[in-house]
Design a protein around this motif. Structure first.
Motif, PDB file in Angstrom:
ATOM      1  N   ARG A   1      72.118 -48.839 -12.257  1.00 49.73           N
ATOM      2  CA  ARG A   1      70.724 -48.689 -11.125  1.00 49.73           C
ATOM      3  C   ARG A   1      69.709 -48.148 -11.840  1.00 49.73           C
ATOM      4  O   ARG A   1      69.696 -46.858 -12.464  1.00 49.73           O
ATOM      5  CB  ARG A   1      71.468 -47.744 -10.095  1.00 49.73           C
ATOM      6  N   LEU A   2      68.528 -48.880 -11.483  1.00 50.86           N
ATOM      7  CA  LEU A   2      67.361 -48.267 -12.237  1.00 50.86           C
ATOM      8  C   LEU A   2      66.161 -48.329 -11.240  1.00 50.86           C
ATOM      9  O   LEU A   2      66.141 -49.172 -10.226  1.00 50.86           O
ATOM     10  CB  LEU A   2      66.914 -49.479 -13.276  1.00 50.86           C
ATOM     11  N   TRP A   3      65.297 -47.420 -11.565  1.00 51.75           N
ATOM     12  CA  TRP A   3      63.812 -47.237 -10.849  1.00 51.75           C
ATOM     13  C   TRP A   3      63.150 -48.597 -11.326  1.00 51.75           C
ATOM     14  O   TRP A   3      62.773 -48.443 -12.526  1.00 51.75           O
ATOM     15  CB  TRP A   3      63.231 -46.048 -10.711  1.00 51.75           C
ATOM     16  N   ILE A   4      62.261 -49.272 -10.352  1.00 45.03           N
ATOM     17  CA  ILE A   4      61.572 -50.229 -10.792  1.00 45.03           C
ATOM     18  C   ILE A   4      60.332 -50.046 -10.028  1.00 45.03           C
ATOM     19  O   ILE A   4      60.284 -49.859  -8.699  1.00 45.03           O
ATOM     20  CB  ILE A   4      62.179 -51.777 -10.564  1.00 45.03           C
ATOM     21  N   PRO A   5      59.014 -50.439 -10.663  1.00 37.21           N
ATOM     22  CA  PRO A   5      57.738 -50.301 -10.136  1.00 37.21           C
ATOM     23  C   PRO A   5      57.485 -51.381  -8.841  1.00 37.21           C
ATOM     24  O   PRO A   5      58.225 -52.522  -9.093  1.00 37.21           O
ATOM     25  CB  PRO A   5      56.885 -50.416 -11.177  1.00 37.21           C
ATOM     26  N   ASP A   6      57.054 -50.928  -7.890  1.00 31.92           N
ATOM     27  CA  ASP A   6      56.973 -51.946  -6.649  1.00 31.92           C
ATOM     28  C   ASP A   6      55.529 -51.442  -6.044  1.00 31.92           C
ATOM     29  O   ASP A   6      55.061 -50.451  -5.937  1.00 31.92           O
ATOM     30  CB  ASP A   6      58.026 -51.574  -5.690  1.00 31.92           C
ATOM     31  N   GLU A   7      54.683 -52.589  -5.837  1.00 26.32           N
ATOM     32  CA  GLU A   7      53.466 -52.332  -5.341  1.00 26.32           C
ATOM     33  C   GLU A   7      53.356 -51.658  -3.936  1.00 26.32           C
ATOM     34  O   GLU A   7      52.475 -50.965  -3.808  1.00 26.32           O
ATOM     35  CB  GLU A   7      52.678 -53.717  -5.231  1.00 26.32           C
ATOM     36  N   GLU A   8      54.256 -52.135  -2.974  1.00 27.10           N
ATOM     37  CA  GLU A   8      54.267 -51.538  -1.781  1.00 27.10           C
ATOM     38  C   GLU A   8      54.931 -50.242  -1.549  1.00 27.10           C
ATOM     39  O   GLU A   8      54.315 -49.255  -0.895  1.00 27.10           O
ATOM     40  CB  GLU A   8      54.952 -52.556  -0.848  1.00 27.10           C
ATOM     41  N   HIS A   9      55.937 -49.880  -2.329  1.00 31.36           N
ATOM     42  CA  HIS A   9      56.782 -48.777  -1.938  1.00 31.36           C
ATOM     43  C   HIS A   9      56.598 -47.771  -3.276  1.00 31.36           C
ATOM     44  O   HIS A   9      57.406 -46.875  -3.499  1.00 31.36           O
ATOM     45  CB  HIS A   9      58.244 -49.191  -1.846  1.00 31.36           C
ATOM     46  N   ALA A  10      55.872 -48.201  -4.223  1.00 27.75           N
ATOM     47  CA  ALA A  10      55.723 -47.489  -5.379  1.00 27.75           C
ATOM     48  C   ALA A  10      56.912 -47.441  -6.610  1.00 27.75           C
ATOM     49  O   ALA A  10      56.844 -48.179  -7.398  1.00 27.75           O
ATOM     50  CB  ALA A  10      55.444 -45.897  -5.379  1.00 27.75           C
ATOM     51  N   TRP A  11      58.214 -46.736  -6.118  1.00 22.76           N
ATOM     52  CA  TRP A  11      59.358 -47.306  -6.918  1.00 22.76           C
ATOM     53  C   TRP A  11      60.611 -47.546  -5.992  1.00 22.76           C
ATOM     54  O   TRP A  11      60.484 -47.072  -4.761  1.00 22.76           O
ATOM     55  CB  TRP A  11      59.568 -46.134  -7.391  1.00 22.76           C
ATOM     56  N   LEU A  12      61.433 -48.817  -6.108  1.00 28.04           N
ATOM     57  CA  LEU A  12      62.467 -49.120  -5.693  1.00 28.04           C
ATOM     58  C   LEU A  12      63.744 -48.818  -6.479  1.00 28.04           C
ATOM     59  O   LEU A  12      63.664 -49.139  -7.947  1.00 28.04           O
ATOM     60  CB  LEU A  12      62.342 -50.574  -5.314  1.00 28.04           C
ATOM     61  N   CYS A  13      64.861 -48.404  -6.231  1.00 28.02           N
ATOM     62  CA  CYS A  13      66.113 -48.362  -6.592  1.00 28.02           C
ATOM     63  C   CYS A  13      66.727 -49.787  -6.882  1.00 28.02           C
ATOM     64  O   CYS A  13      66.829 -50.296  -5.758  1.00 28.02           O
ATOM     65  CB  CYS A  13      67.023 -47.253  -6.403  1.00 28.02           C
ATOM     66  N   GLY A  14      66.925 -50.482  -7.982  1.00 22.41           N
ATOM     67  CA  GLY A  14      67.548 -51.853  -7.991  1.00 22.41           C
ATOM     68  C   GLY A  14      68.823 -51.415  -8.907  1.00 22.41           C
ATOM     69  O   GLY A  14      68.908 -50.962  -9.765  1.00 22.41           O
ATOM     70  N   THR A  15      69.939 -52.635  -8.638  1.00 20.84           N
ATOM     71  CA  THR A  15      70.903 -52.609  -9.232  1.00 20.84           C
ATOM     72  C   THR A  15      70.942 -53.941 -10.228  1.00 20.84           C
ATOM     73  O   THR A  15      70.825 -55.006  -9.644  1.00 20.84           O
ATOM     74  CB  THR A  15      72.415 -52.757  -8.513  1.00 20.84           C
ATOM     75  N   VAL A  16      71.115 -53.819 -11.565  1.00 24.90           N
ATOM     76  CA  VAL A  16      70.988 -54.868 -12.452  1.00 24.90           C
ATOM     77  C   VAL A  16      71.845 -56.007 -12.214  1.00 24.90           C
ATOM     78  O   VAL A  16      73.244 -55.648 -11.967  1.00 24.90           O
ATOM     79  CB  VAL A  16      71.023 -54.447 -13.975  1.00 24.90           C
ATOM     80  N   ILE A  17      71.724 -57.062 -12.028  1.00 27.92           N
ATOM     81  CA  ILE A  17      72.466 -58.194 -11.714  1.00 27.92           C
ATOM     82  C   ILE A  17      72.790 -59.044 -12.951  1.00 27.92           C
ATOM     83  O   ILE A  17      73.561 -59.827 -13.151  1.00 27.92           O
ATOM     84  CB  ILE A  17      72.552 -59.062 -10.385  1.00 27.92           C
ATOM     85  N   PHE A  18      71.558 -59.367 -13.669  1.00 26.72           N
ATOM     86  CA  PHE A  18      71.304 -60.198 -14.894  1.00 26.72           C
ATOM     87  C   PHE A  18      70.411 -59.653 -15.753  1.00 26.72           C
ATOM     88  O   PHE A  18      69.194 -59.523 -15.393  1.00 26.72           O
ATOM     89  CB  PHE A  18      71.211 -61.584 -14.421  1.00 26.72           C
ATOM     90  N   VAL A  19      70.749 -59.575 -17.018  1.00 30.90           N
ATOM     91  CA  VAL A  19      69.706 -59.423 -17.982  1.00 30.90           C
ATOM     92  C   VAL A  19      69.730 -60.586 -19.097  1.00 30.90           C
ATOM     93  O   VAL A  19      70.355 -61.124 -19.584  1.00 30.90           O
ATOM     94  CB  VAL A  19      70.041 -58.200 -19.001  1.00 30.90           C
ATOM     95  N   SER A  20      68.389 -60.869 -19.253  1.00 31.83           N
ATOM     96  CA  SER A  20      68.162 -61.879 -20.405  1.00 31.83           C
ATOM     97  C   SER A  20      67.131 -61.147 -21.214  1.00 31.83           C
ATOM     98  O   SER A  20      66.745 -60.034 -21.247  1.00 31.83           O
ATOM     99  CB  SER A  20      67.601 -63.183 -19.631  1.00 31.83           C
TER     100      SER A  20
END
Length: 118
Positions: free
Chosen positions: A8-27
Motif C-alpha cells: 500500500r503506497l501513497w501516489i501523487p494525484d493532481e486532484e487529491h494531492a495523494w492517494l493510497c493505492g494497493t499495488v496489483i502489478f509491477v513491471s
C-alpha cells in the motif's frame, strides 16, 4: 526500491494531492495500483528523485484510525498528514497536532461575514 503486489503506497494525484493505492502489478517501467478512485498506472521513470531512485512512501496501517497527534502514526509522510487533516476537517475538527506543532484548517463558512436576515 522494490515494490511488490499487495504493498500500500501513497501516489501523487493532481486532484487529491495523494492517494493510497494497493499495488496489483509491477513491471520494470510501471506500477499498477488500485485506489478508491479506480486503477492508476505510475510510470517509474517519472518518480526518479534524488540519486535517481524511485520512491513511493508506504501508507501504513493507520488510515481508518482517528489520530489526534500525527506523530503517533506508524508512517509519517506528506500523504498521511494530508489524509488525516482532510478526514478531521470533514468531521469539523480543524485542529491537528504534529508533535508540538498545531495545524489549523479554517473552513470557508467561518470566514464569511454574518449577513443580516431580511
Amino acid at each position: 526500491m522494490q515494490y511488490q503486489q499487495g504493498d500500500r503506497l501513497w501516489i501523487p494525484d493532481e486532484e487529491h494531492a495523494w492517494l493510497c493505492g494497493t499495488v496489483i502489478f509491477v513491471s520494470p517501467s510501471s506500477i499498477d495500483l488500485n485506489t478508491e478512485f479506480g486503477l492508476r498506472k505510475i510510470n517509474i521513470a517519472n518518480l526518479k528523485g534524488q540519486m535517481g531512485v524511485a520512491k513511493l512512501e508506504p501508507c501504513g496501517n493507520h488510515l481508518g484510525e482517528s489520530v489526534d497527534n500525527l506523530v503517533d502514526l506508524d508512517e509519517l509522510s506528506e500523504g498521511a498528514i494530508l489524509h488525516h487533516v482532510r478526514n478531521r476537517f470533514s468531521r469539523k475538527v480543524i485542529y491537528t497536532h504534529v508533535g508540538s506543532i498545531l495545524v489549523a484548517v479554517k473552513n470557508e463558512e467561518s470566514l464569511l461575514p454574518s449577513l443580516p436576515s431580511q
